[in-house]
Design an enzyme around this catalytic site. Structure first.
Site: not given
Ligand code: FAD
Length: 307
Positions: A19, A21, A113, A223, A273
């Site tokens: 896939s 991105e 983020d 980064f 991916h």
């Molecule tokens: P979550 O899964 O909600 O949390 C990530 C980690 O943070 C968890 O494993 C957890 O241990 C820790 N955490 C969260 N909350 C807490 C808490 N309260 N206390 C302690 N630990 C905590 N970013 C974008 O802006 N746009 C995109 O389209 C995008 N696509 C992405 C695609 C992929 C495949 C990946 C891997 C990342 C992508 N990102 C994107 C980046 C992502 O948004 C960041 O890495 C962000 O910091 C975390 O989002 P998440 O969904 O992984 O968070």
């Protein structure tokens, strides 16, 4: 003339699924380039192509527009990324509804983020979803069934330890996630150890490795740390002295990524991916090396048979 139909080489490419991105483009020039990329990669028959999502409304419109265009003009299955950043639950629910209305059935659910920048503390919107698990649940409530979430083989930089990190993945799976896509990484042992930990935690969804073909080593080195990925010394060494030699840089990138992917195939991995995709050549070349190719169209095959 026969309608072109693409098939895979009867070797490793039959087992491997890819896939891609894409970033939603900011300018018409970037959109033209993205479209060239999409058209070049389409015959590889990816499992799906995903379109990323940034903070704020403007990217939301861009993501939706590109996803709509993919549906209208290609045979590809698009997946829309979605984040919780700076949006209330009602706003996110509206975005989900517009994607569903547009015919999108696949999603990549992310917390996102911090809007103050990576490294600062994440402040959820006062009335917003606070993490990937809550967003996944919202998607499932609205009827989405194919929901990818993030996974971090070297753990997310905000996670104090692997247990906390994997606990979040478990919450996302319990909320309805059907696939995890990893942050990019270069040490396959890290990925394998992570998958072992995940399975021990009772998580059985596919953990699809995210592969980053390095278009610009300097940029990636700058980064990577902030995203929770490290660059091993052996990778840095391979790019030494290539900052101003783009051609060799591209060849080395293809070799590094192909080596990584082939090793993962040896370890039993079948889904990959690739990201981020602003140009097709590198990923096309890597796919070629692992046997994922548009071999011949039905028309070409029958012409060859007739000759
Ligand atoms: P979550 O899964 O909600 O949390 C990530 C980690 O943070 C968890 O494993 C957890 O241990 C820790 N955490 C969260 N909350 C807490 C808490 N309260 N206390 C302690 N630990 C905590 N970013 C974008 O802006 N746009 C995109 O389209 C995008 N696509 C992405 C695609 C992929 C495949 C990946 C891997 C990342 C992508 N990102 C994107 C980046 C992502 O948004 C960041 O890495 C962000 O910091 C975390 O989002 P998440 O969904 O992984 O968070």
């Amino acid at each position: 003339m026969n309608q072109p139909s693409f098939s895979r080489r009867p070797d490793i490419g039959d087992r491997v699924r890819v896939s891609f991105e894409f970033f939603p483009p900011k300018t018409p020039e970037m959109e033209n380039r993205l479209w060239d990329t999409v058209k070049r990669l389409e015959p590889l028959q990816p499992h799906f192509v995903s379109v990323t999502y940034g903070a704020g409304g403007s990217t939301r419109e861009r993501t939706l527009r590109i996803v709509r265009r993919i549906i209208a003009e290609t045979g590809l299955a698009p997946a829309a990324h979605l984040t919780c950043v700076d949006a209330s639950r009602a706003e996110v629910d509206d975005v989900i509804a517009s994607f569903l209305q547009a015919g999108v059935t696949r999603f990549v659910a992310l917390r996102g983020d911090p809007s103050a920048g990576v490294g600062s503390a994440y402040e959820p919107h006062a009335d917003g979803y606070t993490n990937g698990a809550e967003l996944t649940a919202a998607l499932q409530r609205q009827g989405a069934t194919d929901i990818s979430v993030s996974a971090y083989p070297e753990k997310h930089p905000e996670s104090p330890d692997f247990a906390t990190d994997i606990d979040m993945l478990k919450r996302k799976v319990d909320a309805g996630a059907t696939r995890a896509i990893t942050q990019f990484f270069f040490e396959n042992d890290d990925y394998e150890r992570y998958v072992e930990r995940v399975r021990k935690a009772g998580i059985y969804i596919p953990i699809v490795p995210g592969i980053l073909p390095i278009e610009n080593f300097r940029q990636v080195a700058n980064f990577a740390g902030r995203t929770g990925a490290t660059i091993p010394a052996w990778v840095a060494q391979r790019f030494e002295g290539l900052d101003n030699d783009r051609q060799t840089h591209a060849l080395v990138s293809a070799a590094v990524a192909a080596e990584q992917v082939l090793d993962l195939v040896e370890r039993g991995v079948e889904d990959f991916h690739f990201y981020p995709m602003s140009r097709a050549e590198l990923s096309f070349a890597i796919c070629h090396l692992i046997g994922v190719r548009p071999v011949e169209t039905a028309a070409v095959v029958s012409e060859a048979e007739a000759a």
